[in-house]
Scaffold this motif. Structure first.
Motif, PDB file in Angstrom:
ATOM      1  N   TYR A   1      37.852  34.866  34.293  1.00  0.00           N
ATOM      2  CA  TYR A   1      38.297  34.632  35.707  1.00  0.00           C
ATOM      3  C   TYR A   1      37.418  36.257  35.649  1.00  0.00           C
ATOM      4  O   TYR A   1      38.297  37.221  35.049  1.00  0.00           O
ATOM      5  CB  TYR A   1      38.503  33.554  35.946  1.00  0.00           C
ATOM      6  CG  TYR A   1      38.746  32.443  35.774  1.00  0.00           C
ATOM      7  CD1 TYR A   1      37.908  31.725  36.021  1.00  0.00           C
ATOM      8  CD2 TYR A   1      40.307  31.848  34.418  1.00  0.00           C
ATOM      9  CE1 TYR A   1      38.175  30.696  35.623  1.00  0.00           C
ATOM     10  CE2 TYR A   1      40.000  30.910  34.163  1.00  0.00           C
ATOM     11  CZ  TYR A   1      39.764  30.243  34.952  1.00  0.00           C
ATOM     12  OH  TYR A   1      39.612  28.335  34.310  1.00  0.00           O
ATOM     13  N   ILE A   2      36.563  36.289  36.851  1.00  0.00           N
ATOM     14  CA  ILE A   2      36.672  37.188  37.958  1.00  0.00           C
ATOM     15  C   ILE A   2      36.424  36.852  39.581  1.00  0.00           C
ATOM     16  O   ILE A   2      36.158  35.699  39.875  1.00  0.00           O
ATOM     17  CB  ILE A   2      35.686  37.906  37.381  1.00  0.00           C
ATOM     18  CG1 ILE A   2      34.454  37.640  38.166  1.00  0.00           C
ATOM     19  CG2 ILE A   2      35.383  38.497  36.311  1.00  0.00           C
ATOM     20  CD1 ILE A   2      33.118  38.283  37.259  1.00  0.00           C
ATOM     21  N   THR A   3      37.360  37.935  39.659  1.00  0.00           N
ATOM     22  CA  THR A   3      37.181  37.859  41.624  1.00  0.00           C
ATOM     23  C   THR A   3      37.581  39.236  42.441  1.00  0.00           C
ATOM     24  O   THR A   3      38.252  40.159  41.694  1.00  0.00           O
ATOM     25  CB  THR A   3      38.492  36.404  41.812  1.00  0.00           C
ATOM     26  OG1 THR A   3      38.296  36.245  43.507  1.00  0.00           O
ATOM     27  CG2 THR A   3      39.709  37.464  41.616  1.00  0.00           C
TER      28      THR A   3
ATOM     29  N   VAL B   1      41.349  37.457  33.133  1.00  0.00           N
ATOM     30  CA  VAL B   1      41.337  37.368  34.271  1.00  0.00           C
ATOM     31  C   VAL B   1      41.212  38.671  34.575  1.00  0.00           C
ATOM     32  O   VAL B   1      41.724  39.834  34.243  1.00  0.00           O
ATOM     33  CB  VAL B   1      42.617  37.025  34.922  1.00  0.00           C
ATOM     34  CG1 VAL B   1      41.912  36.929  36.848  1.00  0.00           C
ATOM     35  CG2 VAL B   1      42.726  35.157  34.801  1.00  0.00           C
ATOM     36  N   TYR B   2      40.092  39.157  35.449  1.00  0.00           N
ATOM     37  CA  TYR B   2      39.418  40.818  35.572  1.00  0.00           C
ATOM     38  C   TYR B   2      39.104  40.665  37.264  1.00  0.00           C
ATOM     39  O   TYR B   2      39.100  39.916  38.367  1.00  0.00           O
ATOM     40  CB  TYR B   2      38.507  41.005  35.278  1.00  0.00           C
ATOM     41  CG  TYR B   2      37.776  41.194  33.341  1.00  0.00           C
ATOM     42  CD1 TYR B   2      38.658  42.060  33.091  1.00  0.00           C
ATOM     43  CD2 TYR B   2      37.708  39.710  33.114  1.00  0.00           C
ATOM     44  CE1 TYR B   2      38.366  42.419  32.049  1.00  0.00           C
ATOM     45  CE2 TYR B   2      37.892  40.150  31.407  1.00  0.00           C
ATOM     46  CZ  TYR B   2      38.397  41.139  30.970  1.00  0.00           C
ATOM     47  OH  TYR B   2      38.413  42.171  29.468  1.00  0.00           O
TER      48      TYR B   2
ATOM     49  N   MET C   1      43.083  36.526  42.016  1.00  0.00           N
ATOM     50  CA  MET C   1      43.718  36.794  41.375  1.00  0.00           C
ATOM     51  C   MET C   1      44.547  36.684  40.517  1.00  0.00           C
ATOM     52  O   MET C   1      44.718  35.969  39.798  1.00  0.00           O
ATOM     53  CB  MET C   1      43.243  38.250  40.961  1.00  0.00           C
ATOM     54  CG  MET C   1      43.235  39.096  39.711  1.00  0.00           C
ATOM     55  SD  MET C   1      43.675  41.182  39.591  1.00  0.00           S
ATOM     56  CE  MET C   1      44.933  41.420  41.275  1.00  0.00           C
ATOM     57  N   LYS C   2      46.029  36.690  41.670  1.00  0.00           N
ATOM     58  CA  LYS C   2      46.773  36.232  41.120  1.00  0.00           C
ATOM     59  C   LYS C   2      47.161  35.152  41.047  1.00  0.00           C
ATOM     60  O   LYS C   2      47.989  34.425  39.789  1.00  0.00           O
ATOM     61  CB  LYS C   2      48.263  36.932  42.391  1.00  0.00           C
ATOM     62  CG  LYS C   2      48.161  38.269  42.146  1.00  0.00           C
ATOM     63  CD  LYS C   2      49.868  38.848  42.438  1.00  0.00           C
ATOM     64  CE  LYS C   2      49.577  38.806  44.303  1.00  0.00           C
ATOM     65  NZ  LYS C   2      50.800  39.119  44.409  1.00  0.00           N
TER      66      LYS C   2
ATOM     67  N   LEU D   1      47.781  30.260  36.991  1.00  0.00           N
ATOM     68  CA  LEU D   1      46.988  28.761  37.093  1.00  0.00           C
ATOM     69  C   LEU D   1      46.139  28.534  35.994  1.00  0.00           C
ATOM     70  O   LEU D   1      46.556  27.510  35.284  1.00  0.00           O
ATOM     71  CB  LEU D   1      46.118  28.412  38.380  1.00  0.00           C
ATOM     72  CG  LEU D   1      46.799  28.136  39.349  1.00  0.00           C
ATOM     73  CD1 LEU D   1      45.827  28.366  40.655  1.00  0.00           C
ATOM     74  CD2 LEU D   1      47.524  27.201  39.540  1.00  0.00           C
ATOM     75  N   ALA D   2      46.202  29.799  35.279  1.00  0.00           N
ATOM     76  CA  ALA D   2      45.194  29.694  33.583  1.00  0.00           C
ATOM     77  C   ALA D   2      46.490  29.850  32.859  1.00  0.00           C
ATOM     78  O   ALA D   2      47.329  30.301  33.025  1.00  0.00           O
ATOM     79  CB  ALA D   2      43.528  30.487  34.172  1.00  0.00           C
TER      80      ALA D   2
END
Ligand code: MG
Length: 320
Positions: A219-221, A240-241, A227-228, A233-234
């Motif tokens: 995931y990226i955002t 996560v980036y 992001m948090k 959740l994942a």
């Protein structure tokens, strides 16, 4: 042969000159700088020797050149070992899929298939959620003048991309991704309403789980809160980036994110963040890297993931 060697020496000298500016930029650590210099020299020498090998393997090769081939082969092996000891793999990610090729379009199902077909490590795409909770794949906040986050799916479902495909949903994209090998780089777009963005994050993570793709997705955002949310959740260990570019690796590391995923402009302004991230156990992705000059910069700096609109050219540069 002498002319060939002279041209390689000249090429090597030109490369040293081009690289000098990057070597004098302050680095996070002396060890990091030394490792990079060693890796750069090994990589360049290996490329030059490989090219010599191909030349010397031509049918007209003489006995003398065959002995040079043997020597070059030994040097290549040595350099491979040295390079492997000093540098990690660098991977290619297709930005909005591999769209700049026949029959494709940005963020299309076809672009995902095309990315996979060339062996790209990952394929990135953008996700919005409509007002009635449908996850839609599109870069801009609007499609054909309709704002996705305030629209209902029925207003969008008959829309077509430039290659004639229907505007895809995340579900369709993931369904396609199931049969592919390329990693799925899911960018969750920042939504205007925080609650809607949280709901989008929940739905994305749930869908990925239901599709059995948790091991294939990153995931990226640009959204700090997003992001948090995604991190929370994942499943643990899901990469996560963060994309927004204003925070250093040290400021992000406590959040448990996998790394920074910043623009080439931000990274050229903060090259020390690459070593800083690596020293903290984080990865570095840079986007959108399209020029040869920027690709070379990322390669020389040891960037882990390079996101580009020209994946095949970058692949050739990484493995000529
Ligand atoms: Mg994107």
């Amino acid at each position: 042969m002498k002319r060939l060697i002279a041209s390689y020496v000249a090429s090597f000298a030109r490369w040293i000159c081009r690289s000098l500016h990057s070597l004098v930029v302050p680095q996070a650590s002396l060890a990091g700088c030394a490792a990079r210099v060693a890796s750069l020299v090994c990589r360049k020498l290996r490329l030059l020797v490989c090219r010599s090998l191909r030349f010397a393997s031509l049918p007209q090769a003489s006995l003398a050149s065959l002995s040079q081939v043997s020597l070059a082969g030994f040097v290549v092996l040595l350099l491979l070992v040295l390079d492997g000891a000093t540098a990690s793999a660098q991977e290619v990610i297709c930005h909005r899929g591999y769209w700049d090729t026949e029959g494709s379009a940005q963020n299309s199902i076809r672009s995902l298939i095309k990315a996979d077909s060339i062996g790209a490590w990952g394929s990135e795409f953008d996700v919005w959620m409509t007002a009635d909770g449908v996850l839609v794949v599109n870069h801009d906040e609007t499609f054909e003048g309709i704002t996705i986050e305030t629209a209902k799916w029925k207003q969008l479902k008959n829309m077509r991309l430039k290659n004639g495909e229907a505007l895809p949903t995340l579900e369709q994209m993931l369904e396609c991704g199931k049969s592919l090998k390329t990693r799925l780089i899911v960018e969750m777009k920042p939504h205007t309403k925080r609650e809607q963005e949280l709901e989008a994050a929940r739905k994305i993570v749930k869908m990925v789980k239901e599709m059995g793709l948790e091991e294939r997705v990153e995931y990226i955002t640009f959204s700090y809160q997003g992001m948090k949310n995604l991190k929370e959740l994942a499943p643990d260990g899901t990469p996560v980036y963060y994309l927004n570019g204003e925070l250093s690796p040290s400021q992000l590391v406590e959040l448990g994110v996998a790394g920074i995923d910043y623009s080439i402009g931000v990274m050229r302004d903060h090259p020390q963040w690459i070593d800083e991230a690596h020293s903290l156990g984080m990865k570095v992705n840079v986007w959108t890297v399209n020029s040869d000059r920027d690709m070379e910069w990322c390669i020389n700096y040891g960037v882990d993931f390079i996101t580009t609109n020209a994946p095949e050219r970058l692949q050739n540069m990484l493995e000529p």
